[in-house]
Design a protein around this motif. Structure first.
Motif, PDB file in Angstrom:
ATOM      1  N   SER A 182      -2.188 -18.306 -49.832  1.00  0.00           N
ATOM      2  CA  SER A 182      -2.387 -19.304 -48.502  1.00  0.00           C
ATOM      3  C   SER A 182      -1.621 -20.529 -48.587  1.00  0.00           C
ATOM      4  CB  SER A 182      -3.907 -19.497 -48.524  1.00  0.00           C
ATOM      5  OG  SER A 182      -4.731 -18.265 -48.589  1.00  0.00           O
ATOM      6  N   SER A 183      -1.572 -21.195 -47.496  1.00  0.00           N
ATOM      7  CA  SER A 183      -0.672 -22.320 -47.147  1.00  0.00           C
ATOM      8  C   SER A 183      -1.386 -23.318 -46.327  1.00  0.00           C
ATOM      9  CB  SER A 183       0.524 -21.868 -46.696  1.00  0.00           C
ATOM     10  OG  SER A 183       0.482 -21.477 -45.410  1.00  0.00           O
ATOM     11  N   ILE A 184      -0.681 -24.485 -46.088  1.00  0.00           N
ATOM     12  CA  ILE A 184      -1.254 -25.626 -45.099  1.00  0.00           C
ATOM     13  C   ILE A 184      -1.464 -24.891 -43.943  1.00  0.00           C
ATOM     14  CG2 ILE A 184      -0.583 -27.703 -44.115  1.00  0.00           C
ATOM     15  CD1 ILE A 184       0.727 -28.168 -46.487  1.00  0.00           C
ATOM     16  N   GLY A 237       0.712 -27.257 -51.134  1.00  0.00           N
ATOM     17  CA  GLY A 237      -0.034 -26.210 -50.060  1.00  0.00           C
ATOM     18  C   GLY A 237      -1.165 -25.371 -50.643  1.00  0.00           C
ATOM     19  N   PRO A 238      -0.961 -24.596 -51.545  1.00  0.00           N
ATOM     20  CA  PRO A 238      -2.282 -24.064 -52.143  1.00  0.00           C
ATOM     21  C   PRO A 238      -3.453 -24.916 -52.275  1.00  0.00           C
ATOM     22  CG  PRO A 238      -0.367 -22.977 -52.919  1.00  0.00           C
ATOM     23  CD  PRO A 238      -0.031 -24.198 -52.347  1.00  0.00           C
ATOM     24  N   MET A 239      -3.160 -25.898 -52.766  1.00  0.00           N
ATOM     25  CA  MET A 239      -4.230 -27.066 -53.061  1.00  0.00           C
ATOM     26  C   MET A 239      -5.076 -27.484 -51.935  1.00  0.00           C
ATOM     27  SD  MET A 239      -5.237 -27.474 -56.063  1.00  0.00           S
ATOM     28  CE  MET A 239      -6.123 -29.153 -55.527  1.00  0.00           C
ATOM     29  N   VAL A 240      -4.212 -27.671 -50.848  1.00  0.00           N
ATOM     30  CA  VAL A 240      -4.603 -28.227 -49.767  1.00  0.00           C
ATOM     31  C   VAL A 240      -5.747 -27.286 -49.073  1.00  0.00           C
ATOM     32  CG1 VAL A 240      -4.094 -28.562 -47.047  1.00  0.00           C
ATOM     33  CG2 VAL A 240      -2.903 -29.810 -49.069  1.00  0.00           C
ATOM     34  N   HIS A 241      -5.077 -25.637 -49.164  1.00  0.00           N
ATOM     35  CA  HIS A 241      -5.812 -24.523 -48.843  1.00  0.00           C
ATOM     36  C   HIS A 241      -7.198 -24.578 -49.511  1.00  0.00           C
ATOM     37  CE1 HIS A 241      -7.264 -20.396 -48.895  1.00  0.00           C
ATOM     38  NE2 HIS A 241      -6.809 -20.639 -47.314  1.00  0.00           N
ATOM     39  N   LEU A 242      -7.253 -24.837 -50.765  1.00  0.00           N
ATOM     40  CA  LEU A 242      -8.243 -24.758 -51.765  1.00  0.00           C
ATOM     41  C   LEU A 242      -9.465 -25.964 -51.268  1.00  0.00           C
ATOM     42  CD1 LEU A 242      -9.858 -23.260 -53.985  1.00  0.00           C
ATOM     43  CD2 LEU A 242      -8.745 -24.622 -55.447  1.00  0.00           C
ATOM     44  N   GLY A 243      -8.822 -27.146 -51.043  1.00  0.00           N
ATOM     45  CA  GLY A 243      -9.686 -28.294 -50.695  1.00  0.00           C
ATOM     46  C   GLY A 243     -10.275 -27.829 -49.217  1.00  0.00           C
ATOM     47  N   VAL A 273      -1.325 -34.268 -40.019  1.00  0.00           N
ATOM     48  CA  VAL A 273      -1.226 -32.575 -39.832  1.00  0.00           C
ATOM     49  C   VAL A 273      -2.234 -31.904 -39.631  1.00  0.00           C
ATOM     50  CG1 VAL A 273      -0.255 -30.935 -41.497  1.00  0.00           C
ATOM     51  CG2 VAL A 273       0.889 -33.037 -41.663  1.00  0.00           C
ATOM     52  N   ILE A 274      -3.609 -32.242 -40.480  1.00  0.00           N
ATOM     53  CA  ILE A 274      -4.532 -30.993 -40.269  1.00  0.00           C
ATOM     54  C   ILE A 274      -5.159 -31.415 -38.762  1.00  0.00           C
ATOM     55  CG2 ILE A 274      -6.836 -30.100 -41.193  1.00  0.00           C
ATOM     56  CD1 ILE A 274      -3.955 -29.789 -43.019  1.00  0.00           C
ATOM     57  N   LEU A 275      -5.743 -32.634 -38.619  1.00  0.00           N
ATOM     58  CA  LEU A 275      -6.583 -32.907 -37.495  1.00  0.00           C
ATOM     59  C   LEU A 275      -5.585 -33.074 -36.159  1.00  0.00           C
ATOM     60  CD1 LEU A 275      -9.041 -35.512 -38.916  1.00  0.00           C
ATOM     61  CD2 LEU A 275      -9.487 -32.988 -38.043  1.00  0.00           C
ATOM     62  N   GLY A 335       3.613 -23.683 -52.445  1.00  0.00           N
ATOM     63  CA  GLY A 335       3.907 -24.429 -51.210  1.00  0.00           C
ATOM     64  C   GLY A 335       5.240 -25.173 -51.079  1.00  0.00           C
ATOM     65  N   ILE A 336       5.267 -25.767 -49.822  1.00  0.00           N
ATOM     66  CA  ILE A 336       6.681 -26.024 -49.561  1.00  0.00           C
ATOM     67  C   ILE A 336       6.980 -27.647 -49.557  1.00  0.00           C
ATOM     68  CG2 ILE A 336       7.713 -24.030 -48.484  1.00  0.00           C
ATOM     69  CD1 ILE A 336       6.428 -27.082 -46.211  1.00  0.00           C
ATOM     70  N   VAL A 337       5.792 -28.482 -49.932  1.00  0.00           N
ATOM     71  CA  VAL A 337       5.787 -29.834 -49.963  1.00  0.00           C
ATOM     72  C   VAL A 337       6.841 -30.372 -51.095  1.00  0.00           C
ATOM     73  CG1 VAL A 337       4.483 -31.722 -50.195  1.00  0.00           C
ATOM     74  CG2 VAL A 337       3.550 -29.993 -48.900  1.00  0.00           C
TER      75      VAL A 337
END
Length: 539
Positions: A101-103, A144-150, A197-199, A343-345
């Motif tokens: 998974s990703s952002i 990216g995966p960390m953002v998804h896990l969060g 980015v998210i909201l 991820g790509i960050v």
């Protein structure tokens, strides 16, 4: 005294009641838990990657580049290939028919309300696959995966406490803020990233939980690792105001690099999908390619902190910097296309540092009396390429400030970021996240009203029949709806037929009517969704 009592029970009491009714205290408490969980996940993630690096090359992240450069060829190749086999088998068992998974998955879940994108155990499995990938040398980032896990942790808590939809979206953003803050030790960037980015908004009601989550994530991290920037930078400053045209030109070059990076990522992914390979074999093939590239350019293996640090310290010549731009773009594209996790960050920051470093060396050779030190250009390039890739100019600029401590470059950096984003928009019209979402049919750039029409389904406003009935013989078969049709299709059909109500049929039995959809209800739910969207952005 009575006046004071009336004031407190009136004005203050009304606001406190609304504060509790909107469950703000509970949301703040949950944001605290999400931030602490994100910190724990980031620490475990980092420890897992370093443990695998020690198993492979006998060193941690600090000595990774030196060890990879000195290791025999077979050891360099063994990491990505065997890691690819492990990832391939893991995906086959735990994530069949899926990718890590990703952002973009988090943004999709926030915009569509699709909980499937943030299911807990698939999110954990994705994070585990990414740990193995990065520990084995896959050329990607961990953010990216960390953002998804969060976001996954936040969604699980939101479901557990039955938060309303707007509260659930805010908590997802808090999870992203905590993940970025703990991954990079950048709390300000974490908060801004969550909103930008998210909201997609900066409402005060969401600002408080994201700040709490970012603080809760970064304070324990700093207690363990210290409050230091990720990269030890020399003192940097702009040498001359006459350099600003060069900074603008660097922004254009960075924007072009970001567009090339996006095209390579998506093009490689589309090409890889056509390869007739089983899932388990895809990361193995990708590991062979990345490992072979690592023999020539060990700087592209793994996350790449040491290579970026070298670029920031001006330890690389122009030919190597240019070669690493191309090598990192290709290695990251192959890594992600072959189903490794990542991820790509950080790869975006990597490419930016190399782009800026090369530009700075060339500029200083042409006009040595006016040029700033090479690290200045590397820092500016990091922010410019990263912001253009993510479509997040503000949060990426602040992230680079926090990573490098280069706050004194603010005006030059903002100019570079602005020019890079303008160039990307002119050449490509979208960020990578926007592009990934568009390929899934989610067109957020069209505006909230169009996205709402596509996201809302007929099943939300249809009136089911008590008992399904046959569709009348004289009813036009081409003017029926299905429960899964979008509001956009329903409104077009209402406009075409001029009917006040339209039959809804069972997709599996086209002659079986199960509900009526009325034009009035369709417009009502559309207006309610737009009002709720607007209110959430300012509340």
């Amino acid at each position: 005294m009575n006046a004071v009592r009336r004031f407190l029970s009136g004005s203050v009491g009304v606001h406190l009641a609304a504060f509790r009714r909107e469950r703000r205290p509970q949301l703040a408490a949950l944001a605290l838990l999400v931030g602490l969980a994100a910190c724990g996940a980031a620490l475990a993630f980092h420890a897992g990657v370093e443990a695998l690096q020690r198993l492979w090359l006998g060193t941690d992240t600090a000595g990774f580049l030196a060890a990879a450069s000195a290791a025999p060829w077979w050891r360099v190749m063994a990491g990505p290939v065997l890691g690819g086999l492990a990832v391939g088998l893991f995906l086959t068992v735990f994530l069949p028919n899926q990718r890590t998974s990703s952002i973009a998955d988090v943004v999709e879940a926030r915009s569509t309300g699709s909980a499937d994108r943030l299911a807990f155990w698939p999110g954990v499995a994705s994070a585990v696959a990414t740990v193995v990938s990065l520990g084995a040398g896959a050329s990607a980032g961990r953010e990216g995966p960390m953002v998804h896990l969060g976001g996954t942790i936040a969604t699980s808590l939101g479901n557990r406490f039955r938060l309303p939809p707007d509260g659930a979206r805010t908590l997802i953003a808090a999870g992203a803020a905590g993940a970025i803050a703990a991954s990079f030790n950048t709390p300000l960037a974490g908060v801004l990233f969550a909103h930008e980015v998210i909201l997609g908004h900066y409402a005060l009601g969401a600002f408080v939980p994201t700040v709490i989550a970012a603080a809760a994530a970064v304070v324990p991290y700093r207690a363990l690792h210290g409050d230091v920037s990720a990269f030890a930078m020399p003192d940097v400053a702009v040498a001359s105001l006459a350099e600003f045209p060069a900074f603008a030109l660097l922004g254009v070059a960075a924007g072009a690099a970001a567009v090339l990076f996006q095209w390579t990522l998506v093009g490689t992914d589309l090409a890889a999908r056509r390869l007739p390979l089983p899932l388990w074999a895809r990361p193995v093939l990708g590991g062979v390619v990345v490992g072979a590239m690592g023999l020539a350019f060990p700087q592209v293996l793994g996350i790449g902190y040491a290579a970026v640090d070298a670029a920031l310290r001006s330890d690389m010549a122009v030919p190597l910097l240019l070669a690493l731009i191309a090598a990192k773009i290709v290695a990251t594209a192959v890594t992600l296309a072959s189903r490794f996790g990542g991820g790509i960050v950080f790869p975006s920051l990597y490419v930016g540092a190399m782009t800026g470093g090369a530009f700075g060396r060339i500029a200083s050779s042409l006009v040595p009396s006016l040029a700033s030190s090479h690290p200045v250009y590397a820092v500016l390039g990091m922010a410019a390429v990263g912001s253009a890739m993510l479509g997040a100019p503000i949060s990426t600029a602040v992230m680079v400030f926090e990573l490098t401590g280069g706050f004194q470059l603010s005006i030059a950096l903002l100019l570079c970021v602005a020019m890079a984003n303008a160039t990307t928009h002119a050449l490509h019209g979208r960020s990578l996240i926007d592009w990934q979402l568009e390929m899934r049919g989610i067109l957020l750039r069209d505006g909230a009203h169009r996205h709402t029409m596509r996201a809302l389904k007929v099943e939300r406003f249809m009136s089911p029949l008590v008992t399904p009935a046959p569709l009348p013989e004289d009813y036009p078969r081409g003017t029926v709806l299905h429960p899964g049709d979008s509001l956009a299709r329903a409104l077009k059909l209402f406009d075409f037929t001029r009917a006040a109500e339209i039959a809804v049929v069972d997709p599996a039995a086209p002659d079986r009517m199960i509900a009526w959809a009325t034009h009035v209800e369709a417009l009502r739910i559309y207006n309610e969704a737009l009002v709720a969207e607007a209110a959430e952005r300012v509340r």
